[in-house]
Design a protein around this motif. Structure first.
Motif, mmCIF file in Angstrom:
data_model
loop_
_atom_site.group_PDB
_atom_site.id
_atom_site.type_symbol
_atom_site.label_atom_id
_atom_site.label_comp_id
_atom_site.label_asym_id
_atom_site.label_seq_id
_atom_site.Cartn_x
_atom_site.Cartn_y
_atom_site.Cartn_z
ATOM 1 N N MET A 1 -14.588 -53.846 116.783
ATOM 2 C CA MET A 1 -15.259 -54.694 115.785
ATOM 3 C C MET A 1 -14.384 -55.906 115.484
ATOM 4 S SD MET A 1 -16.582 -53.656 111.975
ATOM 5 C CE MET A 1 -17.205 -54.883 110.843
ATOM 6 N N THR A 2 -14.954 -57.098 115.553
ATOM 7 C CA THR A 2 -14.198 -58.324 115.334
ATOM 8 C C THR A 2 -13.879 -58.517 113.861
ATOM 9 O OG1 THR A 2 -15.278 -59.349 117.218
ATOM 10 C CG2 THR A 2 -14.210 -60.819 115.655
ATOM 11 N N GLU A 3 -12.631 -58.858 113.549
ATOM 12 C CA GLU A 3 -12.221 -59.129 112.175
ATOM 13 C C GLU A 3 -12.596 -60.553 111.807
ATOM 14 O OE1 GLU A 3 -10.825 -57.124 110.038
ATOM 15 O OE2 GLU A 3 -10.690 -55.409 111.377
ATOM 16 N N VAL A 4 -13.017 -60.749 110.565
ATOM 17 C CA VAL A 4 -13.379 -62.089 110.102
ATOM 18 C C VAL A 4 -12.145 -62.864 109.688
ATOM 19 C CG1 VAL A 4 -14.676 -63.385 108.377
ATOM 20 C CG2 VAL A 4 -15.656 -61.317 109.363
ATOM 21 N N HIS A 5 -11.209 -62.202 109.033
ATOM 22 C CA HIS A 5 -10.024 -62.881 108.515
ATOM 23 C C HIS A 5 -8.769 -62.332 109.185
ATOM 24 C CE1 HIS A 5 -12.656 -64.616 105.684
ATOM 25 N NE2 HIS A 5 -12.772 -63.561 104.903
ATOM 26 N N GLY A 6 -7.717 -63.131 109.146
ATOM 27 C CA GLY A 6 -6.433 -62.706 109.687
ATOM 28 C C GLY A 6 -6.436 -62.738 111.195
ATOM 29 N N GLU A 7 -5.610 -61.887 111.833
ATOM 30 C CA GLU A 7 -5.513 -61.858 113.285
ATOM 31 C C GLU A 7 -6.676 -61.062 113.853
ATOM 32 O OE1 GLU A 7 -2.356 -59.914 116.272
ATOM 33 O OE2 GLU A 7 -1.548 -61.459 114.959
ATOM 34 N N SER A 8 -7.382 -61.612 114.854
ATOM 35 C CA SER A 8 -8.605 -61.000 115.341
ATOM 36 C C SER A 8 -8.593 -60.872 116.848
ATOM 37 C CB SER A 8 -9.823 -61.839 114.926
ATOM 38 O OG SER A 8 -9.805 -62.106 113.549
ATOM 39 N N ASP A 9 -9.183 -59.792 117.383
ATOM 40 C CA ASP A 9 -9.381 -59.614 118.815
ATOM 41 C C ASP A 9 -10.803 -60.025 119.154
ATOM 42 O OD1 ASP A 9 -7.446 -56.630 118.629
ATOM 43 O OD2 ASP A 9 -6.831 -58.589 119.410
ATOM 44 N N VAL A 10 -10.954 -60.981 120.049
ATOM 45 C CA VAL A 10 -12.272 -61.425 120.480
ATOM 46 C C VAL A 10 -12.311 -61.379 121.992
ATOM 47 C CG1 VAL A 10 -12.665 -62.871 118.480
ATOM 48 C CG2 VAL A 10 -11.523 -63.842 120.456
ATOM 49 N N GLU A 11 -13.513 -61.559 122.579
ATOM 50 C CA GLU A 11 -13.676 -61.427 124.019
ATOM 51 C C GLU A 11 -12.817 -62.422 124.793
ATOM 52 O OE1 GLU A 11 -17.757 -61.627 124.984
ATOM 53 O OE2 GLU A 11 -18.309 -59.808 123.883
ATOM 54 N N THR A 12 -12.577 -63.575 124.223
ATOM 55 C CA THR A 12 -11.824 -64.603 124.943
ATOM 56 C C THR A 12 -10.320 -64.473 124.743
ATOM 57 O OG1 THR A 12 -12.122 -66.073 123.049
ATOM 58 C CG2 THR A 12 -13.713 -66.258 124.844
ATOM 59 N N GLY A 13 -9.867 -63.482 123.991
ATOM 60 C CA GLY A 13 -8.438 -63.314 123.785
ATOM 61 C C GLY A 13 -8.111 -63.089 122.333
ATOM 62 N N VAL A 14 -6.859 -63.308 121.968
ATOM 63 C CA VAL A 14 -6.387 -63.096 120.611
ATOM 64 C C VAL A 14 -6.273 -64.443 119.908
ATOM 65 C CG1 VAL A 14 -4.522 -62.220 119.176
ATOM 66 C CG2 VAL A 14 -5.131 -61.012 121.268
ATOM 67 N N VAL A 15 -6.869 -64.554 118.744
ATOM 68 C CA VAL A 15 -6.791 -65.798 117.974
ATOM 69 C C VAL A 15 -6.161 -65.502 116.623
ATOM 70 C CG1 VAL A 15 -8.827 -66.792 119.065
ATOM 71 C CG2 VAL A 15 -9.076 -65.507 116.946
ATOM 72 N N ARG A 16 -5.596 -66.511 116.020
ATOM 73 C CA ARG A 16 -5.005 -66.357 114.690
ATOM 74 C C ARG A 16 -5.665 -67.322 113.726
ATOM 75 N NH1 ARG A 16 -0.661 -63.491 113.570
ATOM 76 N NH2 ARG A 16 -0.231 -64.782 111.762
ATOM 77 N N LEU A 17 -6.098 -66.774 112.622
ATOM 78 C CA LEU A 17 -6.619 -67.580 111.527
ATOM 79 C C LEU A 17 -5.607 -67.556 110.397
ATOM 80 C CD1 LEU A 17 -10.336 -66.359 111.487
ATOM 81 C CD2 LEU A 17 -9.362 -68.314 112.702
ATOM 82 N N ARG A 18 -5.740 -68.483 109.470
ATOM 83 C CA ARG A 18 -4.781 -68.589 108.377
ATOM 84 C C ARG A 18 -4.789 -67.329 107.522
ATOM 85 N NH1 ARG A 18 -6.694 -72.751 104.852
ATOM 86 N NH2 ARG A 18 -4.742 -72.508 103.730
ATOM 87 N N ASP A 19 -3.602 -66.873 107.147
ATOM 88 C CA ASP A 19 -3.484 -65.696 106.279
ATOM 89 C C ASP A 19 -4.197 -65.903 104.949
ATOM 90 O OD1 ASP A 19 -2.036 -64.372 108.202
ATOM 91 O OD2 ASP A 19 -0.083 -64.893 107.331
ATOM 92 N N ALA A 20 -4.240 -67.174 104.494
ATOM 93 C CA ALA A 20 -4.862 -67.467 103.201
ATOM 94 C C ALA A 20 -6.333 -67.062 103.171
ATOM 95 C CB ALA A 20 -4.734 -68.956 102.879
ATOM 96 N N LEU A 21 -6.979 -67.017 104.339
ATOM 97 C CA LEU A 21 -8.400 -66.690 104.368
ATOM 98 C C LEU A 21 -8.677 -65.263 103.924
ATOM 99 C CD1 LEU A 21 -9.590 -68.387 107.684
ATOM 100 C CD2 LEU A 21 -9.642 -69.285 105.360
ATOM 101 N N GLN A 22 -7.668 -64.413 104.004
ATOM 102 C CA GLN A 22 -7.863 -63.018 103.610
ATOM 103 C C GLN A 22 -8.162 -62.895 102.114
ATOM 104 O OE1 GLN A 22 -4.671 -60.506 104.999
ATOM 105 N NE2 GLN A 22 -4.448 -61.687 106.882
#
Length: 370
Positions: free
Chosen positions: A1-22
């Motif tokens: 299951m893909t995470e909306v906030h923070g560090e997320s695993d998606v089909e195209t690889g690993v992406v990082r979103l800002r910690d503040a979004l949590q």
């Protein structure tokens, strides 16, 4: 299951979103009412103006629509000049944006970084904590008083060396009262000169309290005060998103650079200008809404509801744990109200028939509580 906030695993690889979004809360818009063939439904959950735009405003939008293939004026020169003339300041002091929320977002972005603090009353406009969290700053929420008013002494006490911004919502959304001139002046004397104070006057045109401050006079007396206003409420342009700030040129210039390019569409700018030209007619409508507000407020109090004084186009019912029950009772007869958890319900002043129906719902609900 893909995470909306923070560090997320998606089909195209690993992406990082800002910690503040949590820590960003979700904005909950006023929902539409339940539709039924048995009655006309009314949306009383979003503080909208129930009157349609004036014919001249619609004509201005229609003419502008013929140029939809062109970008709007990024500098919004004509709009700034029109607002400046109406307010009584220079165009260099006007910062338009997508509603007052869009302008406030630019103000937060221009003043705050991670670790900074923003002080405001709570409960107040629910977009405030969202904007602050997105900047990485920290919200310092100072509880309103039992009658829904800003506790300005406590807000002044809450200011620290990390405070970069203070927001004063007057009239306060969703509770309704305004701050008063004397208490605001005493408060501003305690605010450091390098801290911006935003006086959010989204409901300015509905204010009739003789003790309410003259925002423009406050602005002229205090270089760190920024006024925030909108065309969404009294002017009835909620669907076009136009608001503005009034700020000293040394503040306004950087703020304009923080607003998204071409944020205000040509349709929105032309509608706002036409609305200013039709201001006397629009204010007649506002006066009618103020009359309805008085009727609703008095009616609710006669029924035993402890409703705070309101200077806006809504009333606040502090219903506690019965809030959702009241919202469901209203929805059952085609009225949507804005429920705030187990705190209370905010109800917009609408067409007279809707307001009468609301009072009937409130009467029946009060009888159930006895």
């Amino acid at each position: 299951m893909t995470e909306v906030h923070g560090e997320s695993d998606v089909e195209t690889g690993v992406v990082r979103l800002r910690d503040a979004l949590q820590g960003v809360p979700t904005y909950k818009p006023g929902r539409p009412p339940t539709q039924s063939p048995d009655f006309v439904s009314y949306k009383m959950s979003s503080n909208e103006n129930p009157y349609p735009p004036l014919p001249g405003v619609i004509e201005a939008v229609a003419r502008s629509a013929e140029q939809l293939n062109r970008y709007p004026d990024m500098g919004t020169a004509a709009l700034r000049e029109a607002i400046a003339s109406d307010v009584g300041v220079s165009a260099e002091e006007i910062v338009p944006g997508t509603g007052s929320s869009g302008v406030l977002s630019a103000i937060v972005g221009a003043t705050c970084e991670a670790g900074d603090e923003v002080v405001y009353a709570w409960r107040s406009f629910e977009a405030y904590p969202i904007m602050v969290a997105l900047s990485g700053a920290r919200s310092v929420q100072v509880p309103v008083t039992e009658d829904g008013r800003h506790d300005l002494d406590a807000m002044a006490d809450a200011i620290t060396r990390d405070t970069r911004l203070v927001i004063v919502c007057s009239p306060n959304n969703p509770t309704g009262p305004v701050v008063h001139t004397g208490e605001l002046e005493r408060f501003l004397e305690r605010v450091p000169a390098d801290v911006i104070v935003v006086l959010d006057e989204a409901y300015l045109e509905f204010v009739r309290d003789a003790e309410a401050p003259d925002g423009l006079a406050v602005y002229r007396a205090h270089p760190n005060v920024v006024l925030l206003r909108t065309f969404s409420k009294a002017y009835g342009l909620a669907g076009l998103r136009v608001g503005y700030a009034v700020a000293r040129p040394q503040i306004a210039g950087p703020l304009r650079s923080c607003v998204i390019p071409f944020a205000v569409s040509d349709l929105a700018a032309k509608a706002a200008i036409a609305s200013l030209e039709a201001k006397p007619e629009l204010l007649e409508r506002v006066e009618a809404l103020v009359g309805e507000r008085t009727r609703v407020l008095q009616g609710l109090r006669e029924l035993g509801y402890d409703v705070p004084e309101t200077q806006s186009n809504f009333v606040w019912l502090p219903l506690g744990s019965r809030t959702q029950e009241f919202a469901e009772a209203a929805d059952a007869v085609g009225l949507s109200v804005r429920a705030f958890g187990d705190e209370g319900a905010r109800v917009s002043v609408e067409a007279p028939e809707a307001n009468t129906r609301l009072l009937q719902v409130a009467r029946e609900f009060a009888e159930r509580l006895r």
